[in-house]
Enzyme design. Sequence first.
Site, PDB file in Angstrom:
ATOM      1  N   VAL A 172      -5.504 -21.224   8.277  1.00  0.00           N
ATOM      2  CA  VAL A 172      -5.919 -21.748   9.622  1.00  0.00           C
ATOM      3  C   VAL A 172      -4.664 -22.258  10.253  1.00  0.00           C
ATOM      4  CG1 VAL A 172      -7.524 -23.415  10.623  1.00  0.00           C
ATOM      5  CG2 VAL A 172      -7.992 -22.527   8.520  1.00  0.00           C
ATOM      6  N   ARG A 197       0.817  -1.098  -0.077  1.00  0.00           N
ATOM      7  CA  ARG A 197      -0.109   0.145   0.023  1.00  0.00           C
ATOM      8  C   ARG A 197       0.993   1.176  -0.118  1.00  0.00           C
ATOM      9  NH1 ARG A 197      -3.909  -0.328   4.857  1.00  0.00           N
ATOM     10  NH2 ARG A 197      -1.870  -0.706   5.565  1.00  0.00           N
ATOM     11  N   LYS A 203     -11.880 -19.219  10.512  1.00  0.00           N
ATOM     12  CA  LYS A 203     -11.029 -20.432  10.397  1.00  0.00           C
ATOM     13  C   LYS A 203     -12.057 -21.956  10.626  1.00  0.00           C
ATOM     14  CE  LYS A 203      -7.078 -18.233  12.145  1.00  0.00           C
ATOM     15  NZ  LYS A 203      -6.350 -18.067  13.367  1.00  0.00           N
TER      16      LYS A 203
HETATM   17  P1  NDP Z   1      -0.018  -6.811   7.696  1.00  0.00           P
HETATM   18  O1  NDP Z   1      -0.934  -5.602   7.848  1.00  0.00           O
HETATM   19  O2  NDP Z   1       1.128  -6.872   8.608  1.00  0.00           O
HETATM   20  O3  NDP Z   1       0.444  -6.628   6.415  1.00  0.00           O
HETATM   21  C1  NDP Z   1      -0.581  -6.258   5.017  1.00  0.00           C
HETATM   22  C2  NDP Z   1       0.293  -6.067   3.844  1.00  0.00           C
HETATM   23  O4  NDP Z   1      -0.816  -5.860   2.618  1.00  0.00           O
HETATM   24  C3  NDP Z   1       1.189  -4.868   4.133  1.00  0.00           C
HETATM   25  O5  NDP Z   1       2.170  -4.984   3.537  1.00  0.00           O
HETATM   26  C4  NDP Z   1       0.167  -3.933   3.326  1.00  0.00           C
HETATM   27  O6  NDP Z   1       1.080  -2.692   2.647  1.00  0.00           O
HETATM   28  C5  NDP Z   1      -0.193  -4.413   2.208  1.00  0.00           C
HETATM   29  N1  NDP Z   1      -1.395  -3.877   1.845  1.00  0.00           N
HETATM   30  C6  NDP Z   1      -2.740  -3.443   2.416  1.00  0.00           C
HETATM   31  N2  NDP Z   1      -3.434  -3.084   1.554  1.00  0.00           N
HETATM   32  C7  NDP Z   1      -2.933  -3.120   0.398  1.00  0.00           C
HETATM   33  C8  NDP Z   1      -3.510  -2.634  -0.963  1.00  0.00           C
HETATM   34  N3  NDP Z   1      -4.764  -2.226  -0.973  1.00  0.00           N
HETATM   35  N4  NDP Z   1      -2.614  -3.022  -2.058  1.00  0.00           N
HETATM   36  C9  NDP Z   1      -1.475  -3.372  -1.764  1.00  0.00           C
HETATM   37  N5  NDP Z   1      -1.085  -3.874  -0.739  1.00  0.00           N
HETATM   38  C10 NDP Z   1      -1.542  -3.895   0.304  1.00  0.00           C
HETATM   39  O7  NDP Z   1      -0.878  -8.226   7.558  1.00  0.00           O
HETATM   40  P2  NDP Z   1      -0.200  -9.891   8.119  1.00  0.00           P
HETATM   41  O8  NDP Z   1       0.937  -9.918   7.346  1.00  0.00           O
HETATM   42  O9  NDP Z   1      -0.351  -9.833   9.633  1.00  0.00           O
HETATM   43  O10 NDP Z   1      -1.410 -10.713   7.511  1.00  0.00           O
HETATM   44  C11 NDP Z   1      -1.516 -11.049   5.928  1.00  0.00           C
HETATM   45  C12 NDP Z   1      -2.380 -11.910   5.956  1.00  0.00           C
HETATM   46  O11 NDP Z   1      -2.241 -13.090   6.464  1.00  0.00           O
HETATM   47  C13 NDP Z   1      -4.076 -11.753   6.202  1.00  0.00           C
HETATM   48  O12 NDP Z   1      -4.944 -12.306   5.605  1.00  0.00           O
HETATM   49  C14 NDP Z   1      -3.994 -12.572   7.833  1.00  0.00           C
HETATM   50  O13 NDP Z   1      -5.230 -12.847   8.275  1.00  0.00           O
HETATM   51  C15 NDP Z   1      -3.480 -13.675   7.232  1.00  0.00           C
HETATM   52  N6  NDP Z   1      -2.495 -14.397   8.402  1.00  0.00           N
HETATM   53  C16 NDP Z   1      -1.678 -13.733   9.230  1.00  0.00           C
HETATM   54  C17 NDP Z   1      -1.114 -14.378  10.417  1.00  0.00           C
HETATM   55  C18 NDP Z   1      -0.290 -13.450  11.374  1.00  0.00           C
HETATM   56  O14 NDP Z   1       0.098 -13.956  12.148  1.00  0.00           O
HETATM   57  N7  NDP Z   1      -0.027 -12.089  11.113  1.00  0.00           N
HETATM   58  C19 NDP Z   1      -1.186 -15.808  10.855  1.00  0.00           C
HETATM   59  C20 NDP Z   1      -2.241 -16.311   9.697  1.00  0.00           C
HETATM   60  C21 NDP Z   1      -2.707 -15.730   8.533  1.00  0.00           C
HETATM   61  P3  NDP Z   1       1.998  -1.675   3.500  1.00  0.00           P
HETATM   62  O15 NDP Z   1       3.004  -2.625   4.086  1.00  0.00           O
HETATM   63  O16 NDP Z   1       2.555  -0.673   2.462  1.00  0.00           O
HETATM   64  O17 NDP Z   1       1.257  -1.178   4.609  1.00  0.00           O
HETATM   65  N1  HSE Z   2      -4.962 -13.008  14.953  1.00  0.00           N
HETATM   66  C1  HSE Z   2      -4.862 -14.460  15.004  1.00  0.00           C
HETATM   67  C2  HSE Z   2      -4.369 -15.149  16.084  1.00  0.00           C
HETATM   68  C3  HSE Z   2      -3.842 -14.467  13.835  1.00  0.00           C
HETATM   69  O1  HSE Z   2      -4.347 -14.646  17.088  1.00  0.00           O
HETATM   70  O2  HSE Z   2      -4.485 -16.203  16.123  1.00  0.00           O
HETATM   71  C4  HSE Z   2      -3.477 -15.975  13.131  1.00  0.00           C
HETATM   72  O3  HSE Z   2      -4.407 -16.057  12.352  1.00  0.00           O
END
Ligand code: NDP
Ligand code: HSE
Length: 434
Positions: A134, A46, A207
Amino acid sequence: MTTPVRLALLGCGTVGQEVVRLLHEQATDLAARIGAPVELAGIAVRRLGRDRGDLPVDPALFTTDALGLVKRDDVDVVVEVVGGIEPARTWLVEALRAGKSVVTANKALLAEDGAALHDAAAEGGADLYYEASVAGAIPLLRPLRESLHGDTITRVTGIVNGTTNFILSAMDATGAGFAEALEEATELGYAEADPTADVEGFDAAAKAAILASLAFHTRVGAADVYREGITEVTAADMASAKGMGCTIKLLCIASRGPDSTGTESISVRVHPAMIPLSHPLASVGDAFNAVFVEAEAAGQLMFYGRGAGGAPTASAVLGDVVAVSRNRLARVRQASESAYADLPIRPMGEAVTRYHVSLDVADRAGVLAAVAGVFARHDVSIATVRQSGRNDDATLVIVTHMAPDAALAATVEELRRLDIVRSIASVLRVEGGS
Ligand code: NDP
Ligand code: HSE
């Protein structure tokens, strides 16, 4: 070596950055395992100017045009770690229809509109993998959709949200209330600034929908899941659970069986529940996840590990990248979505479990009989009653035998109208044990 597999990474946050690191650090092994090197074609974010530390990647790969990146001819695999429904759905549908393989960790999208992704995958003859969606690092979806495909899964019971498990474990260990434990989870970086999706059970419900879909060969969406979060769980509930040799966990429970008319159906719910300390899920502490699967032939299986965090989640993402890349090279794709059973969803009112009901009542003759009468009128059988007094008031803690949720709800509704009942302090389901 053959032509590289070209990968578009959508998102470079907590998970995306670890995906970049693993791709870099394991490049040689990944190439050997796949049979071709993996190259990053671009990374969509983003904010281009955001500090991403010392990521081992060419800054020229970053773009804010995710859709443009997905559409590029030199992209074979799209890895989505952005989250949310839109624009992620548009990007992934576009990729799948164009025959590009998709790897995603986006449980919210899969639970909200998994059908759109599966239909697009079928249309484009493309792979759709989502192991990371999940329970993070735990290999769980592949066992459900491959290893156990020769069996009939009857029940999946899991702790699938790390944040709430950390909070409940802290409440259990220290006697803290919910607010205090949430504060600790936030300070330690487990809970997000806005913890609503976790503490209100939305994350676990998404999930649960994904797990139920795979386990029961039926499309199950977030709206089909009964959901309650943990915000109402009190220190007194936890103390009462301890007194019964139990603890409280946020459980996702998906089961199949006959409904009240004898029709085979499924029930999917997420709510806090007391479980006996002897239950395999009771000892799952901190932010860990665990899922207990019961199948007709296999019996009981337990999956345990880290359900969240950048590196554990990236591990699952990379596993999928290897799988879809190998498929591309072999010119095959995984079996398409298995939703043939199309089982109806049972309403929550028909879910049968035990209950722990805590009431503040007036302490005078006939009160216990009146309260017991209400349970009896709704055919909810009482297993134990504990009373502790305070001057003119008393607290009654009643644990029931198995009863349908609708019967318990009607019981509570009638109890609320009794003038001898000052308040209903809590109603918690009791799972596991007899
Ligand atoms: P973050 O918020 O840390 O990262 C999201 C990323 O997406 C950032 O790099 C952001 O850009 C980018 N982004 C957001 N909007 C846009 C857009 N419109 N266009 C392009 N890029 C965009 O999220 P997470 O890494 O924590 O999570 C990512 C996915 O993984 C989610 O679906 C989450 O549910 C899933 N997940 C996460 C876990 C976790 O422990 N964090 C565990 C399991 C699943 P920028 O960096 O520039 O802000
Ligand atoms: N917010 C989630 C958790 C991240 O606490 O398990 C993993 O999906």
